[in-house]
Structure formats: C-alpha cells, structure tokens
Write a protein that holds these residues in place. Structure first.
Motif, short mmCIF file in Angstrom:
data_model
loop_
_atom_site.label_atom_id
_atom_site.label_comp_id
_atom_site.label_asym_id
_atom_site.label_seq_id
_atom_site.Cartn_x
_atom_site.Cartn_y
_atom_site.Cartn_z
N MET A 105 0.84 -1.20 0.00
CA MET A 105 0.00 0.00 0.00
C MET A 105 0.88 1.25 0.00
SD MET A 105 -3.00 0.33 2.78
CE MET A 105 -4.11 -0.98 2.41
N ALA A 106 1.89 1.21 0.84
CA ALA A 106 2.82 2.34 0.98
C ALA A 106 3.61 2.56 -0.31
CB ALA A 106 3.78 2.10 2.14
N ALA A 107 3.77 1.48 -1.06
CA ALA A 107 4.51 1.59 -2.33
C ALA A 107 3.63 2.17 -3.42
CB ALA A 107 5.03 0.22 -2.74
N GLY A 108 2.36 2.42 -3.11
CA GLY A 108 1.47 3.06 -4.06
C GLY A 108 0.64 2.10 -4.90
N LEU A 109 0.63 0.83 -4.51
CA LEU A 109 -0.15 -0.14 -5.29
C LEU A 109 -1.64 -0.07 -4.96
CD1 LEU A 109 2.77 -1.23 -5.72
CD2 LEU A 109 1.82 -3.53 -5.60
N SER A 110 -2.46 -0.35 -5.96
CA SER A 110 -3.90 -0.42 -5.74
C SER A 110 -4.22 -1.79 -5.16
CB SER A 110 -4.65 -0.23 -7.05
OG SER A 110 -4.43 -1.34 -7.90
N GLU A 113 -3.66 -4.49 -7.67
CA GLU A 113 -2.25 -4.79 -7.88
C GLU A 113 -1.66 -5.61 -6.73
OE1 GLU A 113 -0.93 -0.90 -10.59
OE2 GLU A 113 -0.95 -0.77 -8.40
N ARG A 141 -6.26 4.59 3.32
CA ARG A 141 -4.96 3.96 3.12
C ARG A 141 -3.83 4.97 3.29
NH1 ARG A 141 -5.89 0.68 -0.35
NH2 ARG A 141 -4.35 0.38 -1.95
N THR A 142 -4.07 6.21 2.89
CA THR A 142 -3.03 7.23 3.04
C THR A 142 -2.72 7.48 4.52
OG1 THR A 142 -4.81 8.83 2.72
CG2 THR A 142 -3.32 8.49 0.88
N VAL A 145 -0.67 4.51 5.78
CA VAL A 145 0.73 4.61 5.34
C VAL A 145 1.48 5.64 6.20
CG1 VAL A 145 2.24 5.37 3.47
CG2 VAL A 145 0.30 3.86 2.98
N ASP A 146 0.85 6.77 6.39
CA ASP A 146 1.47 7.84 7.20
C ASP A 146 1.75 7.35 8.61
OD1 ASP A 146 2.34 10.55 7.57
OD2 ASP A 146 0.52 10.88 8.75
N LYS A 149 4.47 4.59 8.82
CA LYS A 149 5.84 5.12 8.75
C LYS A 149 6.26 5.69 10.09
CE LYS A 149 6.28 5.96 3.83
NZ LYS A 149 7.51 5.62 3.13
#
Lengths: 155, 155
Positions: A105-110, A113, A141-142, A145-146, A149
């Motif tokens: 998710m953090a890598a930007g995948l949907s 994907e 999801r954002t 991810v935040d 991290k």
DNA sequence: TGCAAAATCACCCGAAAGTATGACCGCTGA
DNA sequence: TCAGCGGTCATACTTTCGGGTGATTTTGCA
C-alpha cells in the motif's frame, strides 16, 4: 594567586625541614646520641622525609587524572537497514498478511495490484485492508501509510 | 604478577635506604664528619629521601583513569529540519498549490478535507490532484506520496 | 487433537478518488 | 495588448476504495 599561596607546599616543606633539623639537634644535645645509633637515626630521618616527599608529591600534582574519552556512536535513524518495530506490531496485533498489504500500500499499489502480487483475490485484499484500518484506527490507506511510517511498521 | 614484581618499587626503596646508610657510614669513617656538619648531613639525607619519596609517589600512584563516555549522536536524516528539494519542484514544474495539496495528501487527508483546509471546492482539489499526478507521472495519491517522499518534496 | 486466529473468498452498496472536458478570472511578460 | 499560466469551479462519468456481513479453509499452538 600570590607567590606565597602558590608555593605554600614548598614553603611548608622548607619549614618542616628546618623544624626537623632543629629537633634533631635538640635531641642530640639532650640525649647525646651514641655513635652506634647513627644508622637508626639516619633511617628515621630517611623514613620521615620519604613520607614528606610522598605527601608533597600527592599534594602538589593533584589532578593526575587520565581522562579516557570513549566516543559512543548512537545511530538515530539507520541509513539503509530498516528494523521493523516489533512492539508496535504486537501492540496493534497486526498479522503477517496485514503488514504485507500495508507495505505494498505504501509503495502506491492499488488493491487489485496487491492482489495480483500476493496471488489472492481482490476481495481478500479488501478484507485485509479493512482489518488493518480497524486495528490501526484509521479511515484511509493514506492515513495508514502515514501512521505506519511514524510507528516504524514500514521503511 | 608475583609478589616481587608487584612490590618492586618498595623493595627498591628499601635497598636505596640501605645503600644510603652504608654510604653515610663509609663517609663517616673515611672523613670523620665534624660535629658541626651534622645538620648539613641531615639536610642532605632529608633532601635525598624527600626526592625518593616524590619519585615513589609518582611511580606508585596509578594514574586515576577516568573514563568519560561521550555519547555522539549521529543524525542521518534530521527529523525536524526538512529542506524542500527545489530542484525537483522545478524539474517537475509543480505549482505552489499542487505542492500544498501533495503535502496534505501525505498527511492522510481526503480530497474533501484538503478542500476544507484550503478553503476551495472539492472540484478544485480534484483538478490540482489530477495535474499533480500528470506532472509526477503517477496514477494514485499513494504513489504520489511515495514518490514525493523519495524526491524530497515532502518530509 | 481441538480450538482460536489467520487467511481466504464472495456479494452488495455507498463514498471517495480519479478522468475528461470546459469555463472564468487575474496576473505577467513579450 | 494579448497569449499563457496558475488558480478556481463545474458537470459527468468511471474506477477504486472502504464498510458491512457471512462463509470456508488453513494453521499455529496449547
């Protein structure tokens, strides 16, 4: 600091010497030392002044401290190696799969994907994300991810 | 380490004392010291043994090793100070507003929340995000955030 | 061996995100 | 002065995301 204060030890030493000599003379006169006792007499003087010397040395060169500076390097943020914050994983009770999903998710995948990457269906990924969001107490999801991290769950 | 080695200084001191006494006796016999010179004689002995004492003290006293541990923190990625990578901003031709949107995006805000924060409509935010994605050559906000962090566009 | 947790998948639905297109305004530099 | 750009907003549409619910299989551990 004046001359007197600075050399007080040495002056005291000189005075002590004078006093000892005076005492010795006085004793000599008083008891008339026998010739045979000369070496004992010398020995006493020697011991006395050795002690004085030791005392002087200790007093005079006071701070004989050998300071060994050991530099301990503390890495605050590791450069390449990422260490997973196990404590947070346990605290939030995150499963292996959920952590994996968070990673991609953090890598930007949907979701689709991620599903393809993990060889599971889209629905499964959705279930994982839903569980993840609930455990992390986030809505998007954002946000996950935040927070991930910040908590050291992902690099 | 044996007894001899450990107390070498003291043994040497004892020997020195013996030698001095022997020398004194020898001198006494040889030159027959005058009574008057006794205090000079004592003075010499005193000085000699004071020196010996000082030497002993210096030799014997182990330099007190004071270990000072200096913790040297090495910051690899400064956590507080963030410097915007201006070069990348110019290269991607990102506008101030787009960067602003990216920033809030990275904080996990939804388009609606960003709109409220910037006092613009949801549609405006959508336009900005669309432009941003095109310039950054990404498809999703998560990708934009990931790339943005890597390029130093956001902390 | 048996149970709880994890992992898997499915369906529905609404919300949010993203795409495409068009329009208006204000500023700025050629 | 006017073309271009940044910023604003809107409509319409598609895709993706996320919530809710339920079910089955697998697995790790006591």
């Amino acid at each position: 600091m004046g001359f007197l204060a600075r050399h007080r030890q040495i002056i005291l030493y000189g005075l002590a010497l004078a006093v000892i000599i005076f005492l010795v003379r006085w004793l000599e006169i008083r008891y008339i030392l026998a010739d045979d006792s000369v070496d004992i007499y010398i020995g006493v003087i020697a011991l006395l002044f050795t002690g004085l010397g030791v005392w002087l040395a200790i007093k005079l060169r006071k701070p004989k401290v050998e300071t060994v500076i050991v530099e301990k390097e503390i890495l605050l943020t590791p450069p390449v190696v990422f260490v997973l914050n196990e404590n947070e994983v346990k605290r939030l009770n995150l499963s292996r799969r959920e952590l994996e999903v968070l990673h991609w998710m953090a890598a930007g995948l949907s979701n689709q994907e991620i599903a393809d990457k993990l060889f599971v269906s889209l629905n499964t990924v959705k279930t994982h994300t839903a569980q993840l969001f609930e455990k992390m107490e986030v809505k998007r999801r954002t946000q996950a991810v935040d927070l991930g991290k910040k908590l050291g769950l992902i690099p």
